[in-house]
Design a protein around this motif. Structure first.
Motif, PDB file in Angstrom:
ATOM      1  N   LEU A  23       0.828  -1.202   0.000  1.00  0.00           N
ATOM      2  CA  LEU A  23       0.000   0.000   0.000  1.00  0.00           C
ATOM      3  C   LEU A  23       0.864   1.254   0.000  1.00  0.00           C
ATOM      4  O   LEU A  23       2.028   1.220   0.393  1.00  0.00           O
ATOM      5  CB  LEU A  23      -0.960   0.035   1.202  1.00  0.00           C
ATOM      6  N   THR A  24       0.262   2.341  -0.478  1.00  0.00           N
ATOM      7  CA  THR A  24       0.920   3.648  -0.449  1.00  0.00           C
ATOM      8  C   THR A  24       0.380   4.419   0.750  1.00  0.00           C
ATOM      9  O   THR A  24      -0.808   4.333   1.060  1.00  0.00           O
ATOM     10  CB  THR A  24       0.623   4.429  -1.745  1.00  0.00           C
TER      11      THR A  24
ATOM     12  N   ALA B 135       1.871  11.381   2.908  1.00  0.00           N
ATOM     13  CA  ALA B 135       2.681  12.087   3.909  1.00  0.00           C
ATOM     14  C   ALA B 135       1.842  12.584   5.083  1.00  0.00           C
ATOM     15  O   ALA B 135       2.320  12.664   6.215  1.00  0.00           O
ATOM     16  CB  ALA B 135       3.415  13.254   3.234  1.00  0.00           C
ATOM     17  N   GLY B 136       0.561  12.897   4.822  1.00  0.00           N
ATOM     18  CA  GLY B 136      -0.313  13.425   5.867  1.00  0.00           C
ATOM     19  C   GLY B 136      -0.647  12.442   6.984  1.00  0.00           C
ATOM     20  O   GLY B 136      -1.238  12.819   7.996  1.00  0.00           O
ATOM     21  N   CYS B 137      -0.268  11.179   6.821  1.00  0.00           N
ATOM     22  CA  CYS B 137      -0.548  10.171   7.859  1.00  0.00           C
ATOM     23  C   CYS B 137       0.528  10.151   8.947  1.00  0.00           C
ATOM     24  O   CYS B 137       0.500   9.289   9.829  1.00  0.00           O
ATOM     25  CB  CYS B 137      -0.636   8.776   7.234  1.00  0.00           C
ATOM     26  N   PHE B 138       1.494  11.069   8.859  1.00  0.00           N
ATOM     27  CA  PHE B 138       2.606  11.078   9.812  1.00  0.00           C
ATOM     28  C   PHE B 138       2.687  12.400  10.569  1.00  0.00           C
ATOM     29  O   PHE B 138       2.256  13.434  10.088  1.00  0.00           O
ATOM     30  CB  PHE B 138       3.946  10.895   9.081  1.00  0.00           C
TER      31      PHE B 138
ATOM     32  N   VAL C 190       7.755  13.519   1.514  1.00  0.00           N
ATOM     33  CA  VAL C 190       7.381  12.589   0.436  1.00  0.00           C
ATOM     34  C   VAL C 190       6.406  11.537   0.956  1.00  0.00           C
ATOM     35  O   VAL C 190       6.290  11.315   2.163  1.00  0.00           O
ATOM     36  CB  VAL C 190       8.630  11.859  -0.127  1.00  0.00           C
ATOM     37  N   ASP C 191       5.702  10.899   0.024  1.00  0.00           N
ATOM     38  CA  ASP C 191       4.825   9.785   0.393  1.00  0.00           C
ATOM     39  C   ASP C 191       5.656   8.545   0.683  1.00  0.00           C
ATOM     40  O   ASP C 191       6.797   8.426   0.250  1.00  0.00           O
ATOM     41  CB  ASP C 191       3.841   9.486  -0.747  1.00  0.00           C
ATOM     42  N   SER C 192       5.048   7.625   1.408  1.00  0.00           N
ATOM     43  CA  SER C 192       5.718   6.371   1.746  1.00  0.00           C
ATOM     44  C   SER C 192       4.964   5.202   1.112  1.00  0.00           C
ATOM     45  O   SER C 192       3.873   5.370   0.569  1.00  0.00           O
ATOM     46  CB  SER C 192       5.751   6.185   3.263  1.00  0.00           C
TER      47      SER C 192
END
Length: 287
Positions: free
Chosen positions: A187-188, A191-194, A200-202
């Motif tokens: 899954l992707t 960045a807003g989940c951290f 950057v996105d993870s």
């Protein structure tokens, strides 16, 4: 004990202990319960599993792991986080061992022996970007009994792990991961989940370890030395890249001869070779 995985409870814990994020440790804590549940599912963590977590932070994902696994060992480098884990966020669990140490210096084989009778463990981690490759390579090269490694990494690093020859992201990391495991992006994670929000996105990638490597080679370490030298200067031909590599002790004539035996042109570059071809090349250079 508050359940983490949301901004309110995370901030409350950080304020209670006056915790400041350490840039040198690349700390970003997850604040999305939905993502946490997906990571546990992607890792396939179940009641019989012993899980090694690298970098538990304040214990956000650790809580979920403790709820789902038989045994969890969490290795955390930042000593300021240890009181939070021991006295607060993980204090309710009796199936957790917290180790304040640098994962690159820990004897993981000893942990696996003690906690899981030497049987394969599952590794789960939200890895700081700057140290992703050394940690993954350290796990593989130390031949710890591993079932799988499920890690959150920078999205482009996850993509690099699963690409093949001829692509710009293909390199030593792609080959190493594919030699030891089957990579699959699960899954992707935006960045807003951290907290704090990274630039950057993870992505979460699961590396399911092979029972035996997909290619046979007489000297595994030597093969990775050849691979690293091949990608150190991507634009160079293998003849020049390997012939000039310090420590490889390979003459250009040897490389030319090996390529000829493989039916490859003298101008071949490392980025065009498959894992199987690197194994053949290594064995020919060793002759």
């Amino acid at each position: 004990m508050a359940t983490l995985g949301n901004p309110t409870n995370t901030i409350a814990v950080l304020q209670r202990y006056g915790f400041n994020f350490q840039k040198r440790y690349g700390q970003n804590f997850l604040i999305d319960a939905n993502i946490l549940e997906k990571i546990i599912a992607a890792a396939g963590v179940g009641r019989n599993d012993c899980v090694l977590e690298i970098g538990p932070g304040i214990g956000t994902m650790t809580q979920y792991l403790c709820e789902n696994a038989r045994e969890v060992v969490a290795v955390e480098i930042d000593k300021k986080l240890i009181p939070i884990l021991e006295q607060d966020t993980l204090s309710a669990y009796d199936n957790i061992t917290i180790i304040n140490e640098d994962i690159l210096k820990v004897d993981i084989n000893a942990i696996v022996q003690e906690k899981n009778d030497g049987k394969p463990v599952k590794v789960v981690a939200n890895l700081p970007y700057y140290i992703t490759t050394p940690i993954i390579m350290g796990l593989f090269e130390s031949h710890v009994p591993l079932d799988s490694i499920t890690i959150m990494v920078q999205k482009e690093v996850a993509e690099r792990m699963q690409v093949g020859p001829g692509t710009k992201d293909y390199g030593a990391l792609s080959l190493a991961v594919q030699y030891y495991a089957r990579p699959e992006v699960m899954l992707t994670v935006p960045a807003g989940c951290f907290m704090p929000r990274p630039n950057v996105d993870s992505a979460v990638i699961r590396l399911t370890c092979h029972d035996r490597p997909p290619v046979a080679v007489s000297d595994e370490k030597r093969m990775f030395d050849v691979i690293r030298a091949s990608f150190n200067q991507r634009r160079k031909t293998l003849v020049n890249g390997l012939g000039n590599a310090a420590g490889l002790n390979v003459k250009k004539e040897q490389v030319l001869s090996a390529l000829e035996k493989m039916g490859l042109p003298p101008a071949t570059r490392g980025e065009t070779l498959t894992l199987a071809e690197f194994a053949v090349l290594t064995d020919l250079l060793n002759e």
